[in-house]
Design an enzyme around this catalytic site. Structure first.
Site, mmCIF file in Angstrom:
data_model
loop_
_atom_site.group_PDB
_atom_site.id
_atom_site.type_symbol
_atom_site.label_atom_id
_atom_site.label_comp_id
_atom_site.label_asym_id
_atom_site.label_seq_id
_atom_site.Cartn_x
_atom_site.Cartn_y
_atom_site.Cartn_z
ATOM 1 N N ASP A 188 19.119 44.555 -12.547
ATOM 2 C CA ASP A 188 18.178 44.168 -11.503
ATOM 3 C C ASP A 188 19.011 43.422 -10.464
ATOM 4 O OD1 ASP A 188 16.369 42.962 -9.886
ATOM 5 O OD2 ASP A 188 15.047 42.266 -11.486
ATOM 6 N N HIS A 218 24.148 62.020 6.932
ATOM 7 C CA HIS A 218 24.378 63.311 6.268
ATOM 8 C C HIS A 218 24.463 64.471 7.261
ATOM 9 C CE1 HIS A 218 19.952 63.732 6.374
ATOM 10 N NE2 HIS A 218 20.136 65.023 6.175
ATOM 11 N N HIS A 229 21.070 60.514 13.472
ATOM 12 C CA HIS A 229 21.383 61.944 13.446
ATOM 13 C C HIS A 229 21.498 62.549 14.849
ATOM 14 C CE1 HIS A 229 20.622 61.404 9.286
ATOM 15 N NE2 HIS A 229 19.338 61.622 9.291
HETATM 16 C C1 BG6 Z 1 16.652 61.621 6.828
HETATM 17 C C2 BG6 Z 1 15.372 61.019 7.310
HETATM 18 O O1 BG6 Z 1 17.738 60.863 7.237
HETATM 19 O O2 BG6 Z 1 16.784 62.937 7.350
HETATM 20 C C3 BG6 Z 1 14.187 61.879 6.918
HETATM 21 O O3 BG6 Z 1 15.220 59.720 6.757
HETATM 22 C C4 BG6 Z 1 14.387 63.310 7.367
HETATM 23 O O4 BG6 Z 1 12.980 61.354 7.451
HETATM 24 C C5 BG6 Z 1 15.752 63.826 6.950
HETATM 25 O O5 BG6 Z 1 13.366 64.087 6.787
HETATM 26 C C6 BG6 Z 1 16.042 65.185 7.582
HETATM 27 O O6 BG6 Z 1 17.203 65.723 7.032
HETATM 28 P P1 BG6 Z 1 17.432 67.292 6.950
HETATM 29 O O7 BG6 Z 1 18.788 67.429 6.391
HETATM 30 O O8 BG6 Z 1 16.347 67.839 6.068
HETATM 31 O O9 BG6 Z 1 17.303 67.812 8.351
#
Ligand code: BG6
Length: 492
Positions: free
Chosen positions: A100, A184, A246
């Site tokens: 925790d 990502h 993003h």
């Molecule tokens: C995430 C967001 O970073 O990216 C989400 O928090 C979103 O809300 C997602 O759905 C989208 O990622 P991808 O790879 O599905 O376009």
């Protein structure tokens, strides 16, 4: 598909690896991280003696944890990639550490599970409010050495001040070269390909600027709604969740100057310059050049779906935006007067992420009866399918000189028949191998907040409600008006 065994082609110079996932019972671990690690294992991209230490607050033993993984994670591995023997081998790597993080006086349970001399990666997939405490306790438990790396999941703060606070706290124990701030989108094949498209070809560079380019559009449209994440999302909204990270990262890759090399700092220096050149929004700019939206009830994927306000755990009167469209400017020679239109939203007509680069029309209309509109566009489709299309004018067969737009279509799927790794798999392998290029540096993250904060604050000052749009549509009409005003339109 080859089902390589983990040790067969594992990086041979690797030390044993202990990868700790904080938030090891969580949604991200189940849906993304463990499936990505399984894929890395399947393809021999984890060191032979890897151990994955998943932490969680629950009082369960290893068997119960493995059962949880079976139930909640296994289904996220594509069927064609699943192999019972490899899966069993992968489960052998997993260990559960009850911890925790908030209330534990120290991390002695984790220290006991960690091996001396192993390379340690700590993946912080928890609420960012826990990052400071986790890093302090890791250091106090002597778990941070020169080989250690920490991976920070987004959202990294909710504004500039909180991002600085987190960066300071993590920076007390980890050098910048040990910190992997994950976005990502930077791990997506198509996004990495965009760099190759721009800097691996010389034909684009001379025209990749004002006034040859008249506008750039970046759309990340999602078909899904907020789902079960309202608890997080309602305090966040589309600007913090998608645009600040993003979409700005995509913008950086479209707009950056050629880096001098692919070294992490060379690439990140150029992205930073773009972020610092983004024009700041005044209140008047916000009122004119941004659109916030919130989805209402509608039809998505042939099904009636609830509006945002009817979703579970969403406060009835919330003004959180699920859609943003805006017009940004990059004040540099290259991009002077070129509008960058950014758009993202949940519950839009379909999942579609693309970058559209529109070129200036020929200066003289030679051909009578030209169809009008934009002659040349480069459309880079990021998802769901990867494609690059160059729209050009061609003569319609026949006796006249009628023109028609046709697409030169680069078919990447058939050009490369290899498997495309998911973003998390690629980025996790980068972490394991110590490659920082596709992660954000501290100053980049802070520059992104510096630009985003005044917009978010401005919306609060202006007190406007988000514009409603029907689920399953392309967003509020104001978003179309934003481009129409400049003589452009969104390319769907
Ligand atoms: C995430 C967001 O970073 O990216 C989400 O928090 C979103 O809300 C997602 O759905 C989208 O990622 P991808 O790879 O599905 O376009």
């Amino acid at each position: 598909m080859t089902h390589a065994s983990a040790s067969a082609s594992a990086p041979d110079n690797a030390l044993p690896l202990d990868m700790t996932i904080f938030g090891g019972m969580g949604d991200l671990a189940m849906r993304k991280l463990l499936p990505a690690l399984y894929m890395a294992y399947l393809h021999g991209n984890l060191p032979g003696s890897t151990r994955i230490l998943s932490t969680g607050r629950q009082h369960i033993d290893r068997e119960a944890y493995l059962a949880h993984v079976e139930q909640h994670s296994r289904g996220f591995i594509a069927k064609g990639n699943f192999n019972d023997k490899t899966w069993d081998g992968f489960l052998q790597l997993l260990h559960y550490v009850e911890l925790d993080v908030q209330n534990a006086p120290d991390f002695s349970s984790l220290a006991a599970a960690s091996r001396q001399g192993a390379e340690r990666v700590f993946y912080l997939s928890t609420a960012p409010s826990l990052f400071t405490t986790i890093c302090d306790k890791l250091a106090a438990s002597n778990l941070v050495d020169a080989n250690a790396r920490v991976v920070l999941e987004k959202p990294l703060g909710t504004d500039l001040a909180s991002a600085i606070e987190i960066n300071e706290a993590v920076g007390k124990h980890f050098a910048e070269s040990q910190i992997y701030r994950i976005d990502h989108y930077l791990g997506k094949e198509t996004v990495q390909n965009l760099m190759v498209l721009r800097f691996g070809n010389s034909i684009l560079e001379p025209i990749w600027r004002a006034p040859n380019i008249s506008s750039v559009q970046i759309t990340v449209a999602e078909e899904v709604g907020v789902g079960s994440r309202a608890g997080f999302y309602d305090g966040t909204g589309a600007m913090r969740d998608m645009v600040q990270n993003h979409l700005l990262q995509l913008l950086c890759i479209v707009a950056m100057e050629p880096p001098t090399s692919l070294s992490p700092d060379a690439v990140r220096d150029e992205k930073l310059k773009v972020l610092r050149s983004l024009r700041r929004f005044s209140l008047a700019d916000i009122a004119r050049d941004t659109v916030r939206g919130q989805y209402g009830h509608g039809v998505s994927g042939n099904q009636e779906v609830a509006g945002y306000l009817e979703e579970k755990n969403v406060p009835p009167d919330t003004r959180t935006e699920t859609f943003v469209a805006l017009r940004a400017h990059i004040d540099t020679w290259r991009w002077s007067k070129v509008p960058f239109y950014l758009r993202t939203g949940k519950r839009m007509a379909r999942r579609s992420s693309k970058i559209v680069v529109e070129f200036a029309n020929p200066p003289f209309p030679l051909f009578p009866g030209a169809p009008g509109g934009v002659a040349n566009r480069l459309v880079i489709e990021l998802q769901p399918e990867e494609a690059i299309k160059l729209q050009i004018m061609a003569k319609q067969p026949g006796s006249g000189m009628q023109m028609q737009q046709v697409a030169l279509n680069l078919d990447l799927q058939s050009a490369f028949q290899q498997r495309r790794a998911e973003a998390y798999e690629r980025l996790l392998i980068d972490v394991v191998r110590g490659r920082l290029t596709h992660f954000m540096r501290r100053d980049e993250l802070e520059a992104a907040w510096e630009w985003a904060d005044p917009i978010i604050d401005g919306w609060a000052t202006l007190g406007e409600k988000p514009h409603p749009y029907a689920a399953g549509s392309w967003g509020p009409s104001e978003s179309f008006a934003l481009l129409a005003r400049d003589g452009f339109s969104w390319v769907e």
